[in-house]
Write a protein that holds these residues in place. Structure first.
Motif, short mmCIF file in Angstrom:
data_model
loop_
_atom_site.label_atom_id
_atom_site.label_comp_id
_atom_site.label_asym_id
_atom_site.label_seq_id
_atom_site.Cartn_x
_atom_site.Cartn_y
_atom_site.Cartn_z
N THR A 49 -14.17 0.22 -4.46
CA THR A 49 -15.47 -0.08 -3.86
C THR A 49 -15.41 0.30 -2.39
O THR A 49 -14.60 -0.24 -1.64
N LEU A 50 -16.28 1.23 -1.98
CA LEU A 50 -16.37 1.58 -0.57
C LEU A 50 -17.02 0.41 0.15
O LEU A 50 -18.09 -0.06 -0.25
N LEU A 51 -16.37 -0.09 1.20
CA LEU A 51 -16.86 -1.25 1.94
C LEU A 51 -16.94 -0.93 3.42
O LEU A 51 -16.19 -0.10 3.94
N GLN A 52 -17.86 -1.61 4.10
CA GLN A 52 -17.96 -1.50 5.54
C GLN A 52 -17.41 -2.78 6.15
O GLN A 52 -17.69 -3.88 5.65
N LEU A 53 -16.61 -2.63 7.20
CA LEU A 53 -16.08 -3.81 7.88
C LEU A 53 -17.25 -4.51 8.58
O LEU A 53 -18.19 -3.86 9.04
N PRO A 54 -17.21 -5.83 8.70
CA PRO A 54 -18.35 -6.57 9.24
C PRO A 54 -18.51 -6.45 10.75
O PRO A 54 -17.54 -6.20 11.47
N ASP A 55 -19.74 -6.65 11.19
CA ASP A 55 -20.08 -6.83 12.61
C ASP A 55 -19.50 -5.79 13.56
O ASP A 55 -19.05 -6.12 14.65
N SER A 75 0.66 3.59 -7.09
CA SER A 75 -0.30 2.92 -7.97
C SER A 75 -1.68 2.79 -7.34
O SER A 75 -2.69 2.80 -8.04
N ASP A 76 -1.72 2.66 -6.02
CA ASP A 76 -2.98 2.49 -5.30
C ASP A 76 -2.87 3.13 -3.92
O ASP A 76 -1.76 3.29 -3.40
N VAL A 77 -4.03 3.45 -3.36
CA VAL A 77 -4.09 3.93 -1.98
C VAL A 77 -5.20 3.17 -1.28
O VAL A 77 -6.35 3.17 -1.72
N PHE A 78 -4.84 2.48 -0.18
CA PHE A 78 -5.82 1.80 0.66
C PHE A 78 -6.11 2.72 1.83
O PHE A 78 -5.22 3.10 2.57
N ARG A 79 -7.38 3.10 1.97
CA ARG A 79 -7.76 4.05 3.02
C ARG A 79 -8.74 3.40 3.98
O ARG A 79 -9.74 2.82 3.57
N ILE A 80 -8.42 3.53 5.27
CA ILE A 80 -9.36 3.19 6.33
C ILE A 80 -9.82 4.54 6.87
O ILE A 80 -9.03 5.33 7.38
N VAL A 97 -13.73 1.26 4.48
CA VAL A 97 -12.44 1.13 3.79
C VAL A 97 -12.66 1.24 2.29
O VAL A 97 -13.74 0.96 1.78
N GLU A 98 -11.61 1.67 1.59
CA GLU A 98 -11.65 1.68 0.13
C GLU A 98 -10.24 1.59 -0.41
O GLU A 98 -9.31 2.17 0.15
N LEU A 99 -10.11 0.84 -1.50
CA LEU A 99 -8.83 0.73 -2.21
C LEU A 99 -8.98 1.49 -3.51
O LEU A 99 -9.72 1.07 -4.40
N TYR A 100 -8.32 2.64 -3.60
CA TYR A 100 -8.34 3.46 -4.82
C TYR A 100 -7.25 2.96 -5.75
O TYR A 100 -6.10 2.81 -5.34
N ALA A 102 -5.12 3.73 -9.24
CA ALA A 102 -4.80 4.78 -10.21
C ALA A 102 -5.16 4.36 -11.63
O ALA A 102 -5.31 5.20 -12.50
N ASP A 103 -5.33 3.05 -11.86
CA ASP A 103 -5.72 2.58 -13.19
C ASP A 103 -7.13 3.03 -13.55
O ASP A 103 -7.46 3.15 -14.72
N ASP A 104 -7.98 3.25 -12.53
CA ASP A 104 -9.39 3.51 -12.78
C ASP A 104 -9.91 4.85 -12.27
O ASP A 104 -10.85 5.39 -12.83
N VAL A 105 -9.38 5.35 -11.17
CA VAL A 105 -9.88 6.58 -10.56
C VAL A 105 -8.71 7.47 -10.17
O VAL A 105 -7.57 7.03 -10.09
N ALA A 106 -9.03 8.73 -9.89
CA ALA A 106 -8.00 9.65 -9.38
C ALA A 106 -7.70 9.27 -7.93
O ALA A 106 -8.61 9.02 -7.14
N LEU A 107 -6.44 9.22 -7.60
CA LEU A 107 -6.04 8.89 -6.23
C LEU A 107 -6.24 10.11 -5.33
O LEU A 107 -6.20 11.25 -5.80
N PRO A 108 -6.45 9.87 -4.03
CA PRO A 108 -6.50 11.00 -3.11
C PRO A 108 -5.20 11.80 -3.21
O PRO A 108 -4.13 11.25 -3.47
N THR A 109 -5.31 13.10 -2.99
CA THR A 109 -4.13 13.96 -3.11
C THR A 109 -3.49 14.29 -1.77
O THR A 109 -2.40 14.84 -1.73
N SER A 110 -4.17 13.99 -0.68
CA SER A 110 -3.57 14.18 0.64
C SER A 110 -3.75 12.89 1.42
O SER A 110 -4.69 12.14 1.19
#
Length: 169
Positions: A49-55, A75-80, A97-100, A102-110
């Motif tokens: 889920t793409l999220l925006q940091l608050p305030d 297994s996962d990639v947390f991207r800011i 921010v988004e937490l990708y 691998a169980d559900d979506v393709a992870l970023p490759t770079s």
């Protein structure tokens, strides 16, 4: 002198242009706001889920690679994202921010130049602290928790109703 009916096409054109300019000036719907505490020391980040940091809070952009216990499988990639200040190679400042997973979506490759590697907690919920904020990665979405609570309440009502029916027999 112009008749009133000859002015209608001009009036329609002006009204249409005004409506279009207002519609174009309204910003597109932003990403949902991340569930963070008031002091921005803890944020709960659900998967995919793409999220925006608050305030207007900003974070240092980059990637956190979550590895399985084997130390080789991501297994996962947390991207800011560096959507506020882009200093190149995925670095800078951002409020998205988004937490990708691998169980559900393709992870970023770079990955960003300042990527960090950590081990994923076996529970599936991993904490990562950076710049004074602890990101709880893989936390259930607030909607999921609310739905679970609603389902529990419905179950209890049905069970109670069934118990009354059995007593009445």
């Amino acid at each position: 002198m112009h008749s009133p009916s000859s002015r209608w096409p001009v009036v329609r054109l002006i009204v249409g242009a005004a409506i279009l300019s207002v519609a174009l000036s309204v910003p597109a719907r932003a990403a949902p706001i991340a569930d963070c505490n008031a002091s921005f020391t803890t944020c709960y980040i659900p998967e995919n889920t793409l999220l925006q940091l608050p305030d207007g809070d900003l974070a240092i952009a980059g990637d956190v690679l979550l590895f399985e216990s084997d130390g080789t499988t991501i297994s996962d990639v947390f991207r800011i994202f560096n959507n506020f200040v882009n200093t190149g190679q995925g670095t800078g400042l951002g409020d998205l921010v988004e937490l990708y997973s691998a169980d559900d979506v393709a992870l970023p490759t770079s990955f960003s130049a300042n990527a960090v590697a950590i081990f994923e907690d076996p529970s599936g919920i991993t904490s990562y602290t950076n710049n004074g904020t602890t990101y709880v990665l893989g936390a259930p979405e607030p909607r999921s928790v609310a739905l679970l609570g609603l389902a529990g309440a419905v179950f209890m009502v049905l069970r109670r109703k069934r118990a009354r029916t059995i007593r009445d027999i």
